[in-house]
Design an enzyme around this catalytic site. Structure first.
Site, PDB file in Angstrom:
ATOM      1  CE1 TYR A  88     148.345 -44.235  -0.198  1.00 39.09           C
ATOM      2  CE2 TYR A  88     146.230 -44.712   0.805  1.00 39.09           C
ATOM      3  CZ  TYR A  88     146.977 -44.105  -0.191  1.00 39.09           C
ATOM      4  OH  TYR A  88     146.346 -43.386  -1.159  1.00 39.09           O
ATOM      5  NE  ARG A 142     147.560 -31.620  -1.720  1.00 43.42           N
ATOM      6  CZ  ARG A 142     147.363 -32.944  -1.857  1.00 43.42           C
ATOM      7  NH1 ARG A 142     147.881 -33.825  -1.023  1.00 43.42           N
ATOM      8  NH2 ARG A 142     146.663 -33.408  -2.869  1.00 43.42           N
ATOM      9  CE  LYS A 160     149.268 -41.671  -2.715  1.00 41.51           C
ATOM     10  NZ  LYS A 160     147.823 -41.596  -2.827  1.00 41.51           N
ATOM     11  CD  GLU A 231     150.100 -39.172  -4.761  1.00 43.13           C
ATOM     12  OE1 GLU A 231     149.910 -39.998  -5.662  1.00 43.13           O
ATOM     13  OE2 GLU A 231     149.161 -38.662  -4.106  1.00 43.13           O
ATOM     14  CG  ASP A 232     150.440 -35.788  -1.971  1.00 42.97           C
ATOM     15  OD1 ASP A 232     149.409 -35.946  -2.645  1.00 42.97           O
ATOM     16  OD2 ASP A 232     150.573 -36.271  -0.828  1.00 42.97           O
ATOM     17  CG  ASP A 254     147.129 -40.819  -6.809  1.00 37.24           C
ATOM     18  OD1 ASP A 254     146.187 -41.469  -7.277  1.00 37.24           O
ATOM     19  OD2 ASP A 254     147.498 -40.890  -5.623  1.00 37.24           O
ATOM     20  CG  ASP A 255     147.277 -35.729  -5.229  1.00 34.92           C
ATOM     21  OD1 ASP A 255     146.898 -36.314  -4.209  1.00 34.92           O
ATOM     22  OD2 ASP A 255     148.481 -35.650  -5.553  1.00 34.92           O
ATOM     23  CG  ASN A 401     143.360 -38.453   3.010  1.00 32.65           C
ATOM     24  OD1 ASN A 401     142.494 -39.009   3.656  1.00 32.65           O
ATOM     25  ND2 ASN A 401     143.540 -38.641   1.707  1.00 32.65           N
TER      26      ASN A 401
HETATM   27  N1  LIG Z   1     140.632 -38.961  -0.585  1.00 35.10           N
HETATM   28  C1  LIG Z   1     141.567 -38.880  -1.481  1.00 35.10           C
HETATM   29  O1  LIG Z   1     141.854 -39.845  -2.204  1.00 35.10           O
HETATM   30  C2  LIG Z   1     142.287 -37.583  -1.668  1.00 35.10           C
HETATM   31  C3  LIG Z   1     143.001 -37.376  -2.839  1.00 35.10           C
HETATM   32  C4  LIG Z   1     143.659 -36.163  -3.037  1.00 35.10           C
HETATM   33  C5  LIG Z   1     143.617 -35.198  -2.049  1.00 35.10           C
HETATM   34  N2  LIG Z   1     142.934 -35.458  -0.904  1.00 35.10           N
HETATM   35  C6  LIG Z   1     142.911 -34.485   0.164  1.00 35.10           C
HETATM   36  O2  LIG Z   1     142.273 -33.306  -0.262  1.00 35.10           O
HETATM   37  C7  LIG Z   1     142.766 -32.221   0.472  1.00 35.10           C
HETATM   38  C8  LIG Z   1     142.999 -31.051  -0.469  1.00 35.10           C
HETATM   39  O3  LIG Z   1     144.007 -31.346  -1.403  1.00 35.10           O
HETATM   40  P1  LIG Z   1     144.356 -30.278  -2.571  1.00 35.10           P
HETATM   41  O4  LIG Z   1     145.509 -30.759  -3.340  1.00 35.10           O
HETATM   42  O5  LIG Z   1     143.126 -29.994  -3.350  1.00 35.10           O
HETATM   43  O6  LIG Z   1     144.810 -29.068  -1.651  1.00 35.10           O
HETATM   44  P2  LIG Z   1     144.693 -27.501  -1.840  1.00 35.10           P
HETATM   45  O7  LIG Z   1     145.382 -26.897  -0.691  1.00 35.10           O
HETATM   46  O8  LIG Z   1     145.110 -27.125  -3.207  1.00 35.10           O
HETATM   47  O9  LIG Z   1     143.132 -27.229  -1.750  1.00 35.10           O
HETATM   48  C9  LIG Z   1     142.447 -26.952  -0.583  1.00 35.10           C
HETATM   49  C10 LIG Z   1     141.203 -26.187  -0.943  1.00 35.10           C
HETATM   50  O10 LIG Z   1     140.435 -26.034   0.228  1.00 35.10           O
HETATM   51  C11 LIG Z   1     140.055 -24.680   0.355  1.00 35.10           C
HETATM   52  N3  LIG Z   1     139.943 -24.290   1.749  1.00 35.10           N
HETATM   53  C12 LIG Z   1     140.940 -24.162   2.648  1.00 35.10           C
HETATM   54  N4  LIG Z   1     140.436 -23.681   3.795  1.00 35.10           N
HETATM   55  C13 LIG Z   1     139.122 -23.514   3.595  1.00 35.10           C
HETATM   56  C14 LIG Z   1     138.064 -23.006   4.383  1.00 35.10           C
HETATM   57  N5  LIG Z   1     138.299 -22.563   5.604  1.00 35.10           N
HETATM   58  N6  LIG Z   1     136.816 -22.989   3.875  1.00 35.10           N
HETATM   59  C15 LIG Z   1     136.608 -23.410   2.633  1.00 35.10           C
HETATM   60  N7  LIG Z   1     137.558 -23.884   1.830  1.00 35.10           N
HETATM   61  C16 LIG Z   1     138.798 -23.924   2.311  1.00 35.10           C
HETATM   62  C17 LIG Z   1     141.164 -23.890  -0.313  1.00 35.10           C
HETATM   63  O11 LIG Z   1     140.698 -22.610  -0.700  1.00 35.10           O
HETATM   64  C18 LIG Z   1     141.460 -24.784  -1.506  1.00 35.10           C
HETATM   65  O12 LIG Z   1     140.564 -24.510  -2.535  1.00 35.10           O
HETATM   66  C19 LIG Z   1     144.004 -32.726   1.222  1.00 35.10           C
HETATM   67  O13 LIG Z   1     143.678 -32.955   2.573  1.00 35.10           O
HETATM   68  C20 LIG Z   1     144.295 -34.031   0.573  1.00 35.10           C
HETATM   69  O14 LIG Z   1     144.862 -34.973   1.477  1.00 35.10           O
HETATM   70  C21 LIG Z   1     142.267 -36.617  -0.692  1.00 35.10           C
HETATM   71  O1  LIG Z   2     147.517 -40.177  -0.168  1.00 29.13           O
HETATM   72  C1  LIG Z   2     146.317 -40.329   0.058  1.00 29.13           C
HETATM   73  O2  LIG Z   2     145.887 -40.987   1.019  1.00 29.13           O
HETATM   74  C2  LIG Z   2     145.284 -39.798  -0.874  1.00 29.13           C
HETATM   75  C3  LIG Z   2     145.685 -38.614  -1.652  1.00 29.13           C
HETATM   76  O3  LIG Z   2     146.617 -38.891  -2.646  1.00 29.13           O
HETATM   77  C4  LIG Z   2     146.045 -37.417  -0.838  1.00 29.13           C
HETATM   78  O4  LIG Z   2     146.922 -36.664  -1.268  1.00 29.13           O
HETATM   79  O5  LIG Z   2     145.420 -37.204   0.196  1.00 29.13           O
HETATM   80 MG   LIG Z   3     148.045 -37.451  -2.898  1.00 31.45          MG
END
Ligand SMILES: NC(=O)c1ccc[n+]([C@@H]2O[C@H](COP(=O)([O-])OP(=O)(O)OC[C@H]3O[C@@H](n4cnc5c(N)ncnc54)[C@H](O)[C@@H]3O)[C@@H](O)[C@H]2O)c1
Ligand SMILES: O=C(O)C[C@H](O)C(=O)O
Ligand SMILES: [Mg+2]
Length: 549
Positions: A88, A142, A160, A231-232, A254-255, A401
């Site tokens: 994962y 994404r 997942k 997802e993603d 999930d996101d 991530n």
């Molecule tokens: N921890 C978890 O369980 C989990 C779950 C879902 C997503 N994530 C992570 O969250 C991240 C974002 O996912 P998303 O679907 O929201 O993506 P996304 O690309 O839609 O969102 C990214 C956001 O960050 C902002 N951003 C980018 N560069 C920036 C900068 N220089 N300064 C300020 N803001 C900036 C963008 O404007 C946008 O609003 C990914 O890395 C994903 O892996 C983690």
């Molecule tokens: O896949 C993960 O580890 C968490 C989340 O769903 C992500 O998109 O980052």
């Molecule tokens: Mg995800």
């Protein structure tokens, strides 16, 4: 031979079925003379550990899963903290980047734009239709913070689903990884002769909407008992598909929702620690997000529940949250905003655009800073020191991530906050020693909740996944900490306990489904909590013996 019988209900009548029996003996000569399961487990583990690179370990484990599913899951369950990062996040991110190179054999269903008009026919090729209960569906647009990876997104769905099996005991044969391939805008992939996906740019929004209508309808016809996890998908699609399909089919994103639930849960525990140090009432927390995509906004929406649980109104809760995107603080006067950013846009700031994170922190004075921005190193020394200046125990959640996109690493947060940080990250980091104490990072990753949400929704045959079911999962997780874990100031339980946690979450989800009238298993309504928990645990699949022996 050991045969275990378990009761189950069919049309209101209790029946018995065989749930486990000792493995059939293989014909003599087809296995070596000294082949014992317990010894073979040691052999597999040492084969795994003999590999240097995480991606090689990933490949080894995927091949083990194919060859000997039971052994793969035994290893997962026995060595959860070691194996989860290999099957994962973060290794799965590398597997996606390299998928066209490391591809061995198909594992999952690829539904491509070429199948438009005959998607049902493609879905019917899945070999285990009757057993299918949960599909993870991505369009690869994404993947983690790695951008558009097209058909290379398949390992995300596979990873997942491996956690559904390991973490919640979903039967492996009930899982369906699906990658929708509607092209990619990843130029490098389009030029790669080994790329496994369609060699075309992504289709238009209108074409995608039409494709998804057919896909979702055919999924419901071919797999009538299936729960879908989106997802993603890139942010615009993540929001629009969730809202257009969630009332028609059992699904969740999930996101948006899984991440919202896991962060609310960690925040509930983190805020208590922070408030204990500052004396600040829980209702007075202020949360700043860096990142306003599907994850940032999804988490923001869910964190409103934190404030509402403290008695604040919707409007008061909304005003406790500030969002920052790549253009800086999000506020009404800034100009045109994407639809999903409008809800949290501030009308109480009217100055010039504010883009510097330290300046924004000094203006907002947040108690918590959450990163969902994919911006590595964004929580730098200046940022963490600014957070520490405003808070005796600053809450820092760099949630992007994989590891290399994390807004900061745990050792940096510990060092720059002088050991005072309350920390959770999306990807795993090692614990740290600070002034003679061991400090533990939390892992705020939706992996803690989606297995339990799925298990609860499947067992209750929920017709839809409601917001309250997601919130129930979150509160169930927050309550799952043991006294020992609280003593160590953990904000998430140890991952080793995932099966117990998933059972608790499933219980909360089922009760909520019953309250909301979306469950379709009336016999479960008659069980008290202890009986229902026993029923849930009894339904969990367990790896038992080596498949090939
Ligand atoms: N921890 C978890 O369980 C989990 C779950 C879902 C997503 N994530 C992570 O969250 C991240 C974002 O996912 P998303 O679907 O929201 O993506 P996304 O690309 O839609 O969102 C990214 C956001 O960050 C902002 N951003 C980018 N560069 C920036 C900068 N220089 N300064 C300020 N803001 C900036 C963008 O404007 C946008 O609003 C990914 O890395 C994903 O892996 C983690
Ligand atoms: O896949 C993960 O580890 C968490 C989340 O769903 C992500 O998109 O980052
Ligand atoms: Mg995800």
């Amino acid at each position: 031979m050991v045969v275990v019988l378990t009761p189950y209900w069919f049309n209101g009548v209790q029946k018995l079925k065989v749930v486990s029996q000792s493995p059939p003996q293989p014909p003599r000569g087809l296995t070596p003379p000294s082949m014992q399961a317990s010894v073979h487990k040691i052999r597999c583990l040492s084969q795994l550990r003999s590999k240097d690179k995480s991606l090689e370990k990933y490949i080894y484990l995927q091949q083990l899963k194919d060859a000997d599913t039971n052994m793969f899951y035994q290893l997962c369950l026995d060595h959860m903290p070691e194996i989860t990062p290999l099957i994962y996040t973060p290794t799965v991110g590398d597997a996606c980047l390299q998928y066209s190179q490391i591809f061995r054999r198909p594992d999952g269903l690829f539904v491509s734009y070429k199948d438009k008009g005959s998607i049902g026919k493609v879905l019917r090729n899945w070999p285990r239709i009757d057993e299918a209960r949960i599909a993870v569906v991505t369009d690869g647009s994404r993947i983690l913070g790695l951008g558009d990876l097209g058909a290379n997104g398949m390992p995300i769905a596979i990873g997942k689903l491996s956690l559904y099996v390991a973490g919640a005991g979903i039967r492996p044969s009930s899982t369906v990884p699906i990658c929708i391939d509607v092209g990619t805008d990843n130029k490098k992939f389009l030029e790669d002769p080994l790329y496994i996906g369609l060699r075309q740019p992504r289709i238009s929004e209108a074409e995608m909407n039409e494709f998804m209508e057919e896909f979702m309808y055919e999924m419901s016809v071919v797999f009538p008992e299936l729960l879908i996890q989106f997802e993603d998908f890139s942010t615009d699609k993540a929001f629009s598909f969730l809202s257009s399909f969630r009332d028609r089919y059992p699904l969740f994103n999930d996101d948006i929702q899984g991440t919202g639930a896991v962060v609310l849960s960690g925040f509930l525990n983190a805020a208590k620690l922070s408030s204990a140090a500052s004396g600040r009432p829980l209702a007075d927390h202020r949360i700043l997000f860096l990142g306003a995509g599907s994850a940032g906004v999804g988490v923001g929406m869910q964190l409103m529940s934190f404030f509402k649980l403290q008695g604040l109104s919707d409007e008061e809760a909304r005003r406790r949250i500030w969002l920052v995107d790549s253009q800086g603080l999000i506020y009404d006067g800034r100009g045109k905003l994407a639809e999903h950013k409008k809800f949290f846009s501030r009308n109480d700031y009217t100055g010039a655009p504010m883009t510097d994170l330290v300046e924004i922190i000094n203006y907002v004075k947040p108690t918590a800073l959450l990163g969902l921005s994919t911006l590595k190193g964004a929580f730098n020394q200046g940022v963490i020191e600014a957070m520490s200046a405003h808070n005796p125990r600053p809450i820092l959640f760099p949630l992007s991530n994989p590891v290399r996109l994390s807004e900061c690493e745990f050792h940096e947060a510990v060092q720059w906050s002088r050991g005072r940080v309350i920390f959770a990250s999306g990807s795993p980091f090692p614990e740290q020693q600070h002034e003679g104490r061991t400090l533990y990072p939390g892992q705020g990753n939706n992996m803690y909740v989606f297995p339990g949400i799925g298990l609860g929704a499947i067992l209750s045959k929920a017709a839809s996944v409601t917001d309250s079911m997601i919130e129930a999962a979150s509160l169930g997780l927050a309550d799952a900490l043991t006294d020992e874990e609280r003593g160590l100031e953990l904000i998430y339980p140890r991952i080793e306990r995932i099966r117990d946690i998933s059972a608790q979450i499933a219980l909360a989800v089922i009760r909520c489904a019953q309250k909301e009238g979306v469950d379709r298993t009336p016999h479960l309504q008659q069980l008290d909590d202890a009986e229902l928990l026993k029923h849930i645990k009894g339904k969990m699949w367990n790896p038992e013996h080596m498949s090939h022996l």
